[in-house]
Design a protein around this motif. Structure first.
Motif, short mmCIF file in Angstrom:
data_model
loop_
_atom_site.label_atom_id
_atom_site.label_comp_id
_atom_site.label_asym_id
_atom_site.label_seq_id
_atom_site.Cartn_x
_atom_site.Cartn_y
_atom_site.Cartn_z
N GLY A 240 -9.26 1.40 6.87
CA GLY A 240 -8.08 1.09 7.48
C GLY A 240 -8.13 1.42 9.13
O GLY A 240 -8.85 2.35 9.42
N ARG B 207 -2.90 0.32 -3.88
CA ARG B 207 -2.60 -1.10 -3.42
C ARG B 207 -2.08 -2.00 -4.56
O ARG B 207 -2.92 -2.12 -5.70
N ILE C 48 0.55 -1.24 -0.19
CA ILE C 48 -0.12 0.08 -0.10
C ILE C 48 1.04 1.23 -0.18
O ILE C 48 1.86 1.29 1.00
N TRP D 272 -5.92 -3.45 7.13
CA TRP D 272 -6.58 -3.11 5.81
C TRP D 272 -7.66 -4.00 5.55
O TRP D 272 -7.55 -5.23 5.67
#
Length: 163
Positions: A133, A102, A89, A142
């Motif tokens: 998140g 991502r 990420i 996540w």
């Protein structure tokens, strides 16, 4: 009257002040934590974190989410590896707007990237239409509510450590 040494010192101070005053503008163009003074304070919906999974995939282990403590954001790049697959990420803040890319990759396959925009980051929580998140001391929990990748589950949080 200013002598040459004083004039040089004055120019140096002005140069430093101009650089310092422009730093937040330049910094908003690169990756940096979302605690940016230029970002607008957004509101995470009060029910956004209700009825979400209670377990986290940490590498190849599944553990309870209560083993993690929320913390203020402390990074912009996060990574995990699970059974040879890699998830990263990368977070950017530009002009007060948060964006995340991502990436998912497995050995021998092409990287699959998904971008998330119009995100709200408020204290230790990240909120987007299809993503949640929770920042922790060493990373982020996540959760993608609707992933196009079958190996990114919507029934488990994924723990990624800060790079």
């Amino acid at each position: 009257m200013i002598n040459i040494n004083q004039q040089g010192l004055l120019y140096s101070v002005l140069f430093l002040l101009c650089g310092c005053l422009n730093t937040p503008i330049a910094a908003s163009e690169v990756n940096h934590p979302a605690k940016d003074t230029h970002t607008q304070r957004c509101k995470v919906p009060t029910d956004a974190f209700n009825q979400l999974p209670s377990n986290v995939l940490d590498g190849t282990n599944v553990i309870a989410i209560n083993k993690f403590q929320p913390a203020n954001i402390s990074g912009t790049n996060f990574k995990t590896e699970t059974g040879g697959a890699s998830i990263t990420i990368n977070m950017r803040t530009l002009n007060g707007t948060h964006r995340i890319e991502r990436n998912y990759s497995e050995p021998g396959t092409e990287k699959i990237s998904t971008s998330f925009s119009q995100l709200c980051i408020n204290d230790s929580y990240l909120y987007g239409e299809n993503v949640r998140g929770i920042f922790t001391e060493k990373g982020i929990l996540w959760l993608e509510l609707k992933s196009e990748i079958e190996f990114i589950p919507s029934e488990l949080w994924i723990y990624l450590e800060r790079n």
